[in-house]
Write a protein that holds these residues in place. Structure first.
Motif, PDB file in Angstrom:
ATOM      1  N   ALA A  31      45.849  47.003  39.173  1.00  0.00           N
ATOM      2  CA  ALA A  31      44.632  47.297  38.426  1.00  0.00           C
ATOM      3  C   ALA A  31      44.836  48.505  37.521  1.00  0.00           C
ATOM      4  O   ALA A  31      45.709  49.343  37.767  1.00  0.00           O
ATOM      5  CB  ALA A  31      43.489  47.594  39.397  1.00  0.00           C
ATOM      6  N   ALA A  51      42.221  51.182  34.736  1.00  0.00           N
ATOM      7  CA  ALA A  51      40.870  51.536  34.314  1.00  0.00           C
ATOM      8  C   ALA A  51      40.723  51.307  32.821  1.00  0.00           C
ATOM      9  O   ALA A  51      41.689  51.427  32.067  1.00  0.00           O
ATOM     10  CB  ALA A  51      40.583  52.999  34.649  1.00  0.00           C
ATOM     11  N   GLU A  69      33.026  53.135  33.095  1.00  0.00           N
ATOM     12  CA  GLU A  69      34.422  52.791  33.343  1.00  0.00           C
ATOM     13  C   GLU A  69      34.498  51.529  34.181  1.00  0.00           C
ATOM     14  O   GLU A  69      33.752  51.373  35.148  1.00  0.00           O
ATOM     15  CB  GLU A  69      35.124  53.936  34.066  1.00  0.00           C
ATOM     16  CG  GLU A  69      36.622  53.695  34.217  1.00  0.00           C
ATOM     17  CD  GLU A  69      37.336  54.900  34.782  1.00  0.00           C
ATOM     18  OE1 GLU A  69      37.809  55.712  33.978  1.00  0.00           O
ATOM     19  OE2 GLU A  69      37.401  55.016  36.013  1.00  0.00           O
ATOM     20  N   ILE A 107      37.121  48.759  36.297  1.00  0.00           N
ATOM     21  CA  ILE A 107      38.406  48.479  36.934  1.00  0.00           C
ATOM     22  C   ILE A 107      38.799  47.088  36.470  1.00  0.00           C
ATOM     23  O   ILE A 107      38.041  46.137  36.654  1.00  0.00           O
ATOM     24  CB  ILE A 107      38.281  48.464  38.470  1.00  0.00           C
ATOM     25  CG1 ILE A 107      37.674  49.750  38.981  1.00  0.00           C
ATOM     26  CG2 ILE A 107      39.637  48.186  39.104  1.00  0.00           C
ATOM     27  CD1 ILE A 107      37.202  49.658  40.421  1.00  0.00           C
ATOM     28  N   LEU A 159      41.455  44.128  37.021  1.00  0.00           N
ATOM     29  CA  LEU A 159      42.435  43.665  38.000  1.00  0.00           C
ATOM     30  C   LEU A 159      43.061  42.368  37.518  1.00  0.00           C
ATOM     31  O   LEU A 159      42.399  41.545  36.881  1.00  0.00           O
ATOM     32  CB  LEU A 159      41.755  43.444  39.354  1.00  0.00           C
ATOM     33  CG  LEU A 159      41.107  44.682  39.945  1.00  0.00           C
ATOM     34  CD1 LEU A 159      39.608  44.532  39.977  1.00  0.00           C
ATOM     35  CD2 LEU A 159      41.661  44.940  41.317  1.00  0.00           C
ATOM     36  N   ASN A 218      33.591  50.858  38.106  1.00  0.00           N
ATOM     37  CA  ASN A 218      34.350  51.757  38.981  1.00  0.00           C
ATOM     38  C   ASN A 218      33.381  52.610  39.796  1.00  0.00           C
ATOM     39  O   ASN A 218      33.258  53.810  39.605  1.00  0.00           O
ATOM     40  CB  ASN A 218      35.302  52.630  38.168  1.00  0.00           C
ATOM     41  CG  ASN A 218      36.221  53.453  39.048  1.00  0.00           C
ATOM     42  OD1 ASN A 218      36.264  53.279  40.254  1.00  0.00           O
ATOM     43  ND2 ASN A 218      36.970  54.345  38.433  1.00  0.00           N
ATOM     44  N   ASN A 250      33.759  56.899  42.595  1.00  0.00           N
ATOM     45  CA  ASN A 250      34.782  56.056  41.976  1.00  0.00           C
ATOM     46  C   ASN A 250      35.741  55.558  43.053  1.00  0.00           C
ATOM     47  O   ASN A 250      35.955  56.230  44.063  1.00  0.00           O
ATOM     48  CB  ASN A 250      35.564  56.845  40.930  1.00  0.00           C
ATOM     49  CG  ASN A 250      34.765  57.071  39.666  1.00  0.00           C
ATOM     50  OD1 ASN A 250      33.641  56.599  39.524  1.00  0.00           O
ATOM     51  ND2 ASN A 250      35.333  57.798  38.742  1.00  0.00           N
ATOM     52  N   ASP A 289      39.035  54.898  42.470  1.00  0.00           N
ATOM     53  CA  ASP A 289      40.417  55.305  42.228  1.00  0.00           C
ATOM     54  C   ASP A 289      40.784  56.565  43.013  1.00  0.00           C
ATOM     55  O   ASP A 289      39.944  57.413  43.276  1.00  0.00           O
ATOM     56  CB  ASP A 289      40.712  55.487  40.746  1.00  0.00           C
ATOM     57  CG  ASP A 289      39.616  56.190  39.953  1.00  0.00           C
ATOM     58  OD1 ASP A 289      38.587  56.582  40.528  1.00  0.00           O
ATOM     59  OD2 ASP A 289      39.811  56.343  38.745  1.00  0.00           O
ATOM     60  N   GLY A 324      42.303  56.393  37.003  1.00  0.00           N
ATOM     61  CA  GLY A 324      42.922  55.142  36.585  1.00  0.00           C
ATOM     62  C   GLY A 324      43.937  54.548  37.542  1.00  0.00           C
ATOM     63  O   GLY A 324      44.598  53.574  37.221  1.00  0.00           O
ATOM     64  N   PHE A 341      44.580  52.834  41.324  1.00  0.00           N
ATOM     65  CA  PHE A 341      43.822  52.145  42.369  1.00  0.00           C
ATOM     66  C   PHE A 341      44.741  51.634  43.470  1.00  0.00           C
ATOM     67  O   PHE A 341      45.909  51.329  43.215  1.00  0.00           O
ATOM     68  CB  PHE A 341      43.054  50.967  41.761  1.00  0.00           C
ATOM     69  CG  PHE A 341      42.090  51.385  40.692  1.00  0.00           C
ATOM     70  CD1 PHE A 341      40.810  51.786  41.014  1.00  0.00           C
ATOM     71  CD2 PHE A 341      42.474  51.407  39.362  1.00  0.00           C
ATOM     72  CE1 PHE A 341      39.927  52.210  40.033  1.00  0.00           C
ATOM     73  CE2 PHE A 341      41.606  51.813  38.362  1.00  0.00           C
ATOM     74  CZ  PHE A 341      40.320  52.216  38.703  1.00  0.00           C
ATOM     75  N   LEU A 371      41.093  45.256  46.905  1.00  0.00           N
ATOM     76  CA  LEU A 371      40.941  46.569  46.286  1.00  0.00           C
ATOM     77  C   LEU A 371      40.341  47.496  47.338  1.00  0.00           C
ATOM     78  O   LEU A 371      39.335  47.155  47.963  1.00  0.00           O
ATOM     79  CB  LEU A 371      40.015  46.468  45.074  1.00  0.00           C
ATOM     80  CG  LEU A 371      39.573  47.761  44.402  1.00  0.00           C
ATOM     81  CD1 LEU A 371      40.751  48.495  43.786  1.00  0.00           C
ATOM     82  CD2 LEU A 371      38.518  47.462  43.347  1.00  0.00           C
TER      83      LEU A 371
END
Length: 110
Positions: A18, A20, A31, A33, A35, A46, A54, A56, A60, A62, A69
């Motif tokens: 993934a 961002a 923002e 994500i 994938l 996100n 978030n 992450d 950005g 992950f 995820l």
């Protein structure tokens, strides 16, 4: 009408991983994500439904493993293909999806 601007190219995301992407909007934007699973792309806001943080672990970056995820803050685990929380503190909820498609190798909002 102009075609939507690409968020990124599918090839920019390693398969099973993934990245961002920032979406600008009059209210300040948000923002996503993005994938990738093979030739398919999925996008979610996100933001973990558990506490609104978030997902992450660094900007950005992950945690994605075996089609899941994982929220870096509290370990909530989400299915990449649906956004459903399948383990952790927000089980039964889901990520907020953003509709995307792959057009000529680019990921774009629908």
């Amino acid at each position: 009408m102009n075609p939507p601007a690409p968020l990124c190219r599918l090839e920019d995301i390693p398969d099973g991983d993934a990245v961002a992407a920032r979406v600008d909007a009059p209210d300040g934007g948000y923002e996503l994500i993005l994938l990738r699973q093979g030739g398919r792309a999925f996008a979610y806001h996100n933001e973990c439904p558990h506490q609104g943080r978030n997902l992450d672990y660094a900007p950005g970056r992950f945690l994605v493993r075996d089609g899941r995820l994982i929220c870096a803050a509290h370990g909530a685990t989400f299915a990449v293909d649906s956004g459903d929380c399948i383990a952790g503190p927000c089980r039964g909820s889901r990520l907020v999806a953003a509709p995307v498609e792959v057009v000529d190798g680019a990921i774009v909002l629908r």
